[in-house]
Design a protein around this motif. Structure first.
Motif, PDB file in Angstrom:
ATOM      1  N   ASP A 261      -6.124  16.151   8.853  1.00 54.56           N
ATOM      2  CA  ASP A 261      -5.563  16.349   7.520  1.00 54.56           C
ATOM      3  C   ASP A 261      -6.115  15.351   6.508  1.00 54.56           C
ATOM      4  OD1 ASP A 261      -3.870  18.369   8.544  1.00 54.56           O
ATOM      5  OD2 ASP A 261      -2.433  16.851   9.200  1.00 54.56           O
TER       6      ASP A 261
ATOM      7  N   SER B  14      -3.167  16.531  13.564  1.00 49.05           N
ATOM      8  CA  SER B  14      -2.218  17.095  14.515  1.00 49.05           C
ATOM      9  C   SER B  14      -3.030  17.812  15.580  1.00 49.05           C
ATOM     10  CB  SER B  14      -1.258  18.055  13.813  1.00 49.05           C
ATOM     11  OG  SER B  14      -1.983  19.078  13.167  1.00 49.05           O
ATOM     12  N   PHE B  15      -2.466  17.960  16.742  1.00 49.34           N
ATOM     13  CA  PHE B  15      -3.167  18.658  17.809  1.00 49.34           C
ATOM     14  C   PHE B  15      -2.153  19.392  18.666  1.00 49.34           C
ATOM     15  CE2 PHE B  15      -2.342  14.317  19.011  1.00 49.34           C
ATOM     16  CZ  PHE B  15      -1.854  14.378  20.303  1.00 49.34           C
ATOM     17  N   LYS B  16      -2.636  20.374  19.381  1.00 52.86           N
ATOM     18  CA  LYS B  16      -1.758  21.164  20.226  1.00 52.86           C
ATOM     19  C   LYS B  16      -1.823  20.628  21.640  1.00 52.86           C
ATOM     20  CE  LYS B  16      -0.483  25.866  21.234  1.00 52.86           C
ATOM     21  NZ  LYS B  16      -0.822  27.261  21.124  1.00 52.86           N
ATOM     22  N   LEU B  17      -0.674  20.339  22.184  1.00 53.38           N
ATOM     23  CA  LEU B  17      -0.559  19.823  23.546  1.00 53.38           C
ATOM     24  C   LEU B  17       0.467  20.696  24.262  1.00 53.38           C
ATOM     25  CD1 LEU B  17      -1.536  17.538  25.401  1.00 53.38           C
ATOM     26  CD2 LEU B  17       0.381  16.177  24.584  1.00 53.38           C
TER      27      LEU B  17
ATOM     28  N   ARG C  86      -8.286  19.793  13.278  1.00 58.54           N
ATOM     29  CA  ARG C  86      -6.986  19.688  12.610  1.00 58.54           C
ATOM     30  C   ARG C  86      -6.751  18.348  11.916  1.00 58.54           C
ATOM     31  NH1 ARG C  86      -7.021  22.699  16.810  1.00 58.54           N
ATOM     32  NH2 ARG C  86      -6.531  21.167  18.366  1.00 58.54           N
TER      33      ARG C  86
ATOM     34  N   ILE D   5       3.702  21.773  22.308  1.00 58.62           N
ATOM     35  CA  ILE D   5       4.062  20.734  21.336  1.00 58.62           C
ATOM     36  C   ILE D   5       2.881  20.519  20.382  1.00 58.62           C
ATOM     37  CG2 ILE D   5       4.730  18.323  21.055  1.00 58.62           C
ATOM     38  CD1 ILE D   5       5.747  18.428  23.971  1.00 58.62           C
ATOM     39  N   LYS D   6       3.170  20.267  19.093  1.00 60.23           N
ATOM     40  CA  LYS D   6       2.120  19.961  18.115  1.00 60.23           C
ATOM     41  C   LYS D   6       2.397  18.591  17.491  1.00 60.23           C
ATOM     42  CE  LYS D   6      -0.032  22.930  15.474  1.00 60.23           C
ATOM     43  NZ  LYS D   6      -0.276  23.947  14.452  1.00 60.23           N
ATOM     44  N   PRO D   7       2.050  17.514  18.202  1.00 61.28           N
ATOM     45  CA  PRO D   7       2.302  16.186  17.626  1.00 61.28           C
ATOM     46  C   PRO D   7       1.344  15.873  16.474  1.00 61.28           C
ATOM     47  CG  PRO D   7       1.287  15.996  19.785  1.00 61.28           C
ATOM     48  CD  PRO D   7       1.502  17.453  19.533  1.00 61.28           C
ATOM     49  N   ARG D   8       1.784  15.013  15.594  1.00 67.23           N
ATOM     50  CA  ARG D   8       0.974  14.533  14.474  1.00 67.23           C
ATOM     51  C   ARG D   8       0.717  13.052  14.743  1.00 67.23           C
ATOM     52  NH1 ARG D   8      -0.201  15.782   9.063  1.00 67.23           N
ATOM     53  NH2 ARG D   8       0.040  14.053   7.625  1.00 67.23           N
TER      54      ARG D   8
ATOM     55  N   THR E  34      -6.461  17.929  27.328  1.00 68.28           N
ATOM     56  CA  THR E  34      -6.483  18.118  25.881  1.00 68.28           C
ATOM     57  C   THR E  34      -7.474  17.163  25.223  1.00 68.28           C
ATOM     58  OG1 THR E  34      -4.203  18.892  25.874  1.00 68.28           O
ATOM     59  CG2 THR E  34      -5.069  18.077  23.781  1.00 68.28           C
TER      60      THR E  34
END
Length: 149
Positions: free
Chosen positions: A34, A49-52, A32, A55-58, A129
């Motif tokens: 960018d 960005s990553f999935k935790l 992910r 939540i998907k923080p950037r 993660t």
């Protein structure tokens, strides 16, 4: 947080070294990702960005290379920040070892720390993660580099 890893990359050591220092190759391998922008031979910025959990923080991370012993090893340090992610800092000692049949063993030892909302909420989830991201990265890195080998 501490992590170690050993991965076989299906390409010769010099090819792996070159790829490890190419932000565009890293962009293809970082899940992910960018953007990957080179600033100097030893610094670049990666935005991903990553999935935790839910939540998907950037995160925007400045990555620096030091203690370079081409084509054998370097130290990679990263400092990232994001609205949800807070502040993340890390260091990885990366070493390459030539193997038979034009393969390379990549070993790393990494340590990192997160501060902010996510770190406070779920430190075990962050570690899990991070390991999954490392595994995904090296799987994709191998695919990108071995395809070009």
């Amino acid at each position: 947080m501490e992590m170690t890893g050993r991965y076989i990359i299906n390409a010769p050591k010099d090819k792996v070294w070159t790829a490890m220092n190419d932000p565009q190759v890293l962009k293809q391998a970082i899940p992910r990702c960018d953007e990957a922008i080179r600033h100097t031979d030893t610094e670049f910025t990666a935005v991903f960005s990553f999935k935790l959990g839910f939540i998907k923080p950037r995160l925007e991370s400045l990555i620096s290379l030091s203690d370079i012993n081409a084509p054998n090893s370097y130290v990679m340090t990263a400092e990232g920040k994001g609205k949800l992610a807070g502040l993340a800092k890390g260091r990885a000692d990366v070493t390459l070892h030539a193997q038979e049949n034009n393969k390379t063993l990549l070993e790393f030892h990494a340590s990192g720390d997160m501060q902010g909302t996510i770190a406070e909420m779920a430190s075990k989830l962050v570690t899990k993660t991070a390991q999954k991201l490392a595994d995904d990265f090296f799987t994709r890195f191998d695919e990108v580099v071995s395809k070009e080998a």
